[in-house]
Design an enzyme around this catalytic site. Structure first.
Site, short mmCIF file in Angstrom:
data_model
loop_
_atom_site.label_atom_id
_atom_site.label_comp_id
_atom_site.label_asym_id
_atom_site.label_seq_id
_atom_site.Cartn_x
_atom_site.Cartn_y
_atom_site.Cartn_z
N HIS A 403 -4.83 24.19 -17.36
CA HIS A 403 -4.22 24.87 -16.13
C HIS A 403 -3.37 24.36 -15.02
O HIS A 403 -3.18 24.77 -14.14
CB HIS A 403 -5.37 25.65 -15.28
CG HIS A 403 -6.14 26.70 -16.03
ND1 HIS A 403 -5.81 28.08 -15.97
CD2 HIS A 403 -7.31 26.84 -16.87
CE1 HIS A 403 -6.65 28.96 -16.54
NE2 HIS A 403 -7.31 28.06 -17.12
N LYS A 598 -2.41 33.22 -1.65
CA LYS A 598 -3.00 32.16 -2.55
C LYS A 598 -3.79 31.27 -1.85
O LYS A 598 -3.43 31.26 -0.54
CB LYS A 598 -1.64 31.53 -3.02
CG LYS A 598 -0.72 32.47 -3.76
CD LYS A 598 0.70 31.77 -4.15
CE LYS A 598 1.59 32.62 -4.94
NZ LYS A 598 0.98 33.16 -6.33
N ARG A 599 -4.52 30.38 -2.50
CA ARG A 599 -4.98 29.08 -1.82
C ARG A 599 -4.00 28.35 -1.16
O ARG A 599 -2.91 28.26 -1.78
CB ARG A 599 -5.71 28.58 -2.62
CG ARG A 599 -5.37 27.77 -3.93
CD ARG A 599 -6.23 27.20 -4.80
NE ARG A 599 -5.57 26.65 -6.22
CZ ARG A 599 -5.25 25.59 -6.12
NH1 ARG A 599 -5.24 24.63 -5.31
NH2 ARG A 599 -4.60 25.27 -7.48
N LYS A 604 2.37 25.33 -3.59
CA LYS A 604 2.54 26.69 -3.39
C LYS A 604 3.46 27.10 -2.34
O LYS A 604 4.14 28.14 -2.14
CB LYS A 604 1.09 27.54 -3.20
CG LYS A 604 0.17 27.08 -4.54
CD LYS A 604 -0.87 27.81 -4.49
CE LYS A 604 -1.97 27.83 -5.40
NZ LYS A 604 -1.45 28.37 -6.87
N THR A 709 -1.24 34.82 -11.54
CA THR A 709 -1.70 36.01 -12.01
C THR A 709 -1.52 37.10 -10.81
O THR A 709 -1.34 38.11 -11.06
CB THR A 709 -3.18 36.24 -12.34
OG1 THR A 709 -3.99 35.44 -11.30
CG2 THR A 709 -3.34 35.35 -13.59
N LYS A 713 -0.17 41.16 -10.53
CA LYS A 713 -0.91 42.23 -9.98
C LYS A 713 -0.21 42.94 -8.82
O LYS A 713 0.14 44.02 -9.04
CB LYS A 713 -2.21 41.70 -9.10
CG LYS A 713 -3.16 40.99 -10.09
CD LYS A 713 -3.86 40.02 -9.32
CE LYS A 713 -4.95 39.41 -10.16
NZ LYS A 713 -5.57 38.10 -9.55
#
Length: 865
Positions: A403, A598-599, A604, A709, A713
């Protein structure tokens, strides 16, 4: 004479471990099954049937309120009503679950097991009702009893079994496995506390509080107190001297794994699979002798030590204790799961050499990698299998999903810690490494650097075990989770292994999401509109998401577009009501909704997002009143948790919160720009944010996000994507068309060269991006509170800038300008939204799980009658 007792057993719980249950009924000479005991008719008359009409549903509800909860109509509140409803629905699931397991046993086919340290399940009641097709009946029944289903649903707490995308992916795959009628079980840990409850201080700091999600019990789990396994830690491992490779591992600490089952219902099918969670309990419980001697600490020491293993998800590993506890969690979970899988396999009566023909085990990231040496230990030490035969079984049983390509995220464990905690496994890992490197040397003679790179042991002080390497060589196949990510895995972190094993071992399974939860459950009005428009039963298109392409025929239908836009506006109003009720803020529901959830992590780039917000704020402040009238109002929503020890990520949250304090209160801009940080992000909160979004941001540095993901969504719900050319963003753009996506930033192929330039030929931020330099200066000057607090965060950008904020910022701002221009043409915007949803068929977890089933596990769908 009298009976005698071994004093060492005093205080141990009386356990009756599950025997090799699961056998089928015996058959008579004609082949007919014989009833196992008692009067068959009496038994069958007593068996419950499914509750599928309103009278049987209300009877079941009242029965549970009266006998399971000990409550009556006059003292039943909404929490009690939720518990009664959940237990009623669980009854149906258990009936289907029992029939499913009996069906699997009769078939004696191959099964797959999904090992994940996280399962971010979300609320279960609504999902179960939808998959069972009973939501309307339960709504009517609960209404007759004086409650509303909507109110009952709000009483459920999210299960504290996961943190982010890894756990939500696992949950989607379990749902899809059941819906696709595949024999798949999940295995995880039953954490007493979730990762933490996120609170925000007045200064904007993230605060962590315990998340006791089990405080009102969990009606969805079924304790299996007879399914228990002993798990050992520490002690000594003494090898045999007969050359067999066997060893005896003894001494140390033993704890007991107790099973709790959570039923996983499929959609429009009776197939109901299982998520088995393990709770750690002491082998020796309360020490009465120590208590009587006044040593109260020692009296409960073993209980506390054992129970700590499953107390909390991801204990902080910045301390030696935390690191050891994490490793304990991973072994406890994999050892118990393998013991359970082997027990079930032995029910088939097959030889252990046939194990891979009946069992496939998927490792979700590196957390369950200890299952590889654990299966070797069981085969060699307990089943008396030779080393070569055992390794052949292992490498045909396991499959590994990677991942990440971030080197710092590839799990490693110190050799001294492994030797101390799991001495037998360290011996096995050393043996695996020796034999593997000998094979590498034969294929690439004299290449010592290659041997060092491929070794399971990373040299240093201390030495470390590379768990990704172990997972790679111990698995039959390895896959990434998006096309770009899988290619990067093959060409970077596992390049040497591709050259050794060949390309066929390394594949790709692009992640997917379940449309049942991420459209039908969280956005029911849009789901109903799609059903009416496609003129297909809901269960048909929800299980074949490619049928959404039929929406393209209605893009030019003005009435359809109006309905589509009305639903989006209603979802915005729903989110606005939530923010008002829980945060006390008023949200302009007519503005553009811009969401990043998101975390919190530097790669990110939530930091770039909030710096972009500041740039927008400063630009608005410079405008005249007339110029501001042309600006589209925007609400920017953030949500996500930072790891407790991740200082830079927590500073980003603090900056977001304090920017919101200033921007939202400024009379010049408050009607045009608002910022909201929604604390304690969860699946349930995502179910509100995602349907309300106009755009969502997926802006990781190219090459760092494996897949994502949440991007799927948002797009499934008609939100447009703003992002880098990274992860699954690329494949989404290929499907929906780049004209419906807002891309920006450098490509992954140039990232390493840019980082090289940062180190060896640095250029000041003022030269690269004057706009960004101005934003950083404003933060430092104290516009959003004490600027010195943010210096460590800002310095990561001014010096080094590993995640390329300075290089991508101007391109990012330009992308946001294009968003604003496109949004002004609402007719075309709604068309983009419809086209995006219509082309999301590829990103169903039903497709992804079938990829695993057919290309990796070699298992088949089997229908339960």
């Amino acid at each position: 004479m009298t009976s005698v007792t071994d004093p060492s057993t005093i205080g141990r719980p009386a356990m009756r471990p599950r025997s090799l249950t699961g056998y089928l009924p015996e058959r008579d000479a004609s082949g007919k099954e014989k009833w196992p005991r008692g009067d068959e008719k009496t038994w069958k008359d007593g068996l419950r049937k499914l509750d599928t009409d309103v009278p049987s549903i209300t009877k079941s509800f009242v029965n549970h309120a009266q006998t399971s909860l000990g409550r009556q109509a006059h003292n039943l509140d909404y929490l009690g009503a939720y518990q009664a409803a959940a237990l009623s629905v669980r009854d149906n699931l258990i009936i289907n679950w029992n029939d499913t397991q009996l069906h699997y046993t009769r078939k004696t086919g191959k099964r797959a097991y999904y090992l994940s340290l996280e399962f971010l399940m979300g609320r279960a009641l609504d999902n179960a009702l939808l998959n069972l097709g009973l939501k309307e009946k339960y709504t009517a029944g609960i209404d007759k009893l004086g409650f509303s289903l909507e109110g009952i649903l709000e009483e459920e707490r999210d299960a504290g079994l996961g943190n982010g995308g890894l756990g939500r992916l696992a949950a989607c795959y379990l749902d899809s496995s059941a819906s696709q009628e595949l024999p798949v079980w999940g295995y995880g840990l039953r954490y007493k506390y979730g990762i933490f409850k996120q609170l925000i201080s007045p200064e904007g700091q993230q605060l962590e509080a315990p998340d006791p999600w089990l405080e009102h019990s969990n009606p969805w789990e079924l304790p299996r107190l007879d399914v228990t396994y002993e798990v050992r830690f520490y002690g000594n491992s003494d090898r045999f001297t007969d050359g067999s490779g066997r060893a005896v591992w003894a001494g140390g600490q033993e704890v007991v794994a107790v099973a709790f089952d959570c039923m996983i219902p499929g959609c429009d099918t009776r197939t109901t699979n299982n998520l088995r969670l393990w709770e750690s309990t002491p082998k020796r419980g309360f020490d009465l002798n120590s208590f009587n001697a006044g040593d109260y600490v020692r009296a409960v020491e073993s209980s506390n030590s054992a129970e700590a293993i499953t107390s909390v998800l991801y204990p902080d590993d910045h301390t030696t204790f935390g690191k050891e506890l994490r490793l304990k969690q991973q072994y406890f979970w994999t050892a118990a799961s393998l013991a359970d899988i082997i027990r079930r396999f032995k029910n088939t009566g097959k030889s252990i050499s046939e194990f891979p023909d009946y069992v496939a085990i998927q490792l979700n990231d590196t957390h369950p990698t200890l299952a590889i040496p654990e299966l070797m230990r069981i085969l060699i030490d307990e089943e008396d299998v030779t080393w070569d035969a055992a390794w052949n079984i292992v490498t045909n049983t396991f499959f590994f999903t990677n991942h990440t390509v971030l080197p710092e995220a590839l799990e490693k464990w110190p050799v001294p810690l492994m030797e101390h905690l799991l001495p037998r496994h360290m011996q096995i890992i050393f043996d695996i490494n020796m034999l593997f490197l000998q094979s590498v040397e034969r294929k690439f003679p004299g290449d010592r650097e290659r041997l060092a790179r491929m070794s399971l042991i990373e040299e240093g002080v201390p030495q470390n075990i590379r768990m990704a390497h172990l997972a790679c060589i111990g698995s039959h196949k390895v896959n990434g989770v998006a096309e770009l990510h899988s290619e990067l895995v093959r060409t970077t972190i596992l390049k040497d292994f591709v050259e050794y094993f060949g390309i066929s071992k390394f594949g790709n399974v692009t992640n997917g999401i379940t449309p049942r939860r991420w459209l039908d459950q969280c956005n029911p009005t849009l789901s109903d509109l799609i059903t009416d428009t496609l003129k297909l039963p809901k269960t048909v298109w929800l299980k074949d998401l490619y049928k959404l392409k039929g929406l393209l025929d209605h893009v030019e239908d003005e009435n359809f577009r109006v309905e589509w836009a009305t639903i989006k506006h209603a979802n915005k109003a729903r989110l606005a009501r939530y923010v008002r009720a829980n945060l006390g803020f008023t949200v302009n529901k007519d503005a553009m909704f811009d969401v990043q959830i998101k975390r919190l992590h530097e790669y990110k780039r939530q930091t770039m997002n909030i710096l972009g917000v500041i740039h927008r704020y400063l630009s608005l402040k410079k405008m005249t009143a007339e110029e501001r009238k042309t600006v589209t109002p925007r609400n920017v929503f953030f949500a996500g948790k930072a790891a407790p020890g991740y200082y830079i990520a927590k500073l980003t949250i603090r900056l977001i919160v304090n920017v919101a304090h200033v921007v939202n209160a400024d009379p010049d801009t408050k009607d045009l720009l608002n910022v909201f940080f929604l604390p304690d992000y969860s699946v349930s909160l995502a179910e509100l944010l995602i349907p309300a979004s106009d755009i969502s941001q997926h802006i990781s540095t190219a090459g760092t996000e494996a897949s994502g993901t949440s991007n799927m969504k948002f797009c499934l719900n008609g939100g447009l994507l703003v992002g880098t050319v990274d992860g699954a963003n690329i494949e989404i753009a290929e499907e929906v068309g780049e004209q419906n996506v807002f891309f920006f930033g450098h490509l992954s192929s140039s990232v390493e060269d840019i980082r090289f330039q940062h180190i060896h030929h640095p250029v000041a931020v003022e030269e690269k991006s004057p706009a960004l330099a101005n934003v950083l200066d404003q933060v430092s000057s104290g516009l959003f509170g004490d600027g010195s607090i943010y210096n460590p965060l800002l310095d990561t950008i001014r010096h080094g800038d590993h995640y390329l904020v300075t290089d991508d910022f101007d391109s990012y701002i330009q992308a946001l300008r294009l968003v604003e221009e496109a949004y002004k043409d609402q007719t075309e915007w709604v068309k983009k939204s419809i086209r995006t949803t219509a082309k999301m068929g590829k990103f169903s977890s039903d497709r992804a799980i079938q990829d695993y089933a057919q290309e990796y596990w070699n298992i088949e769908s089997t229908k339960v009658q």
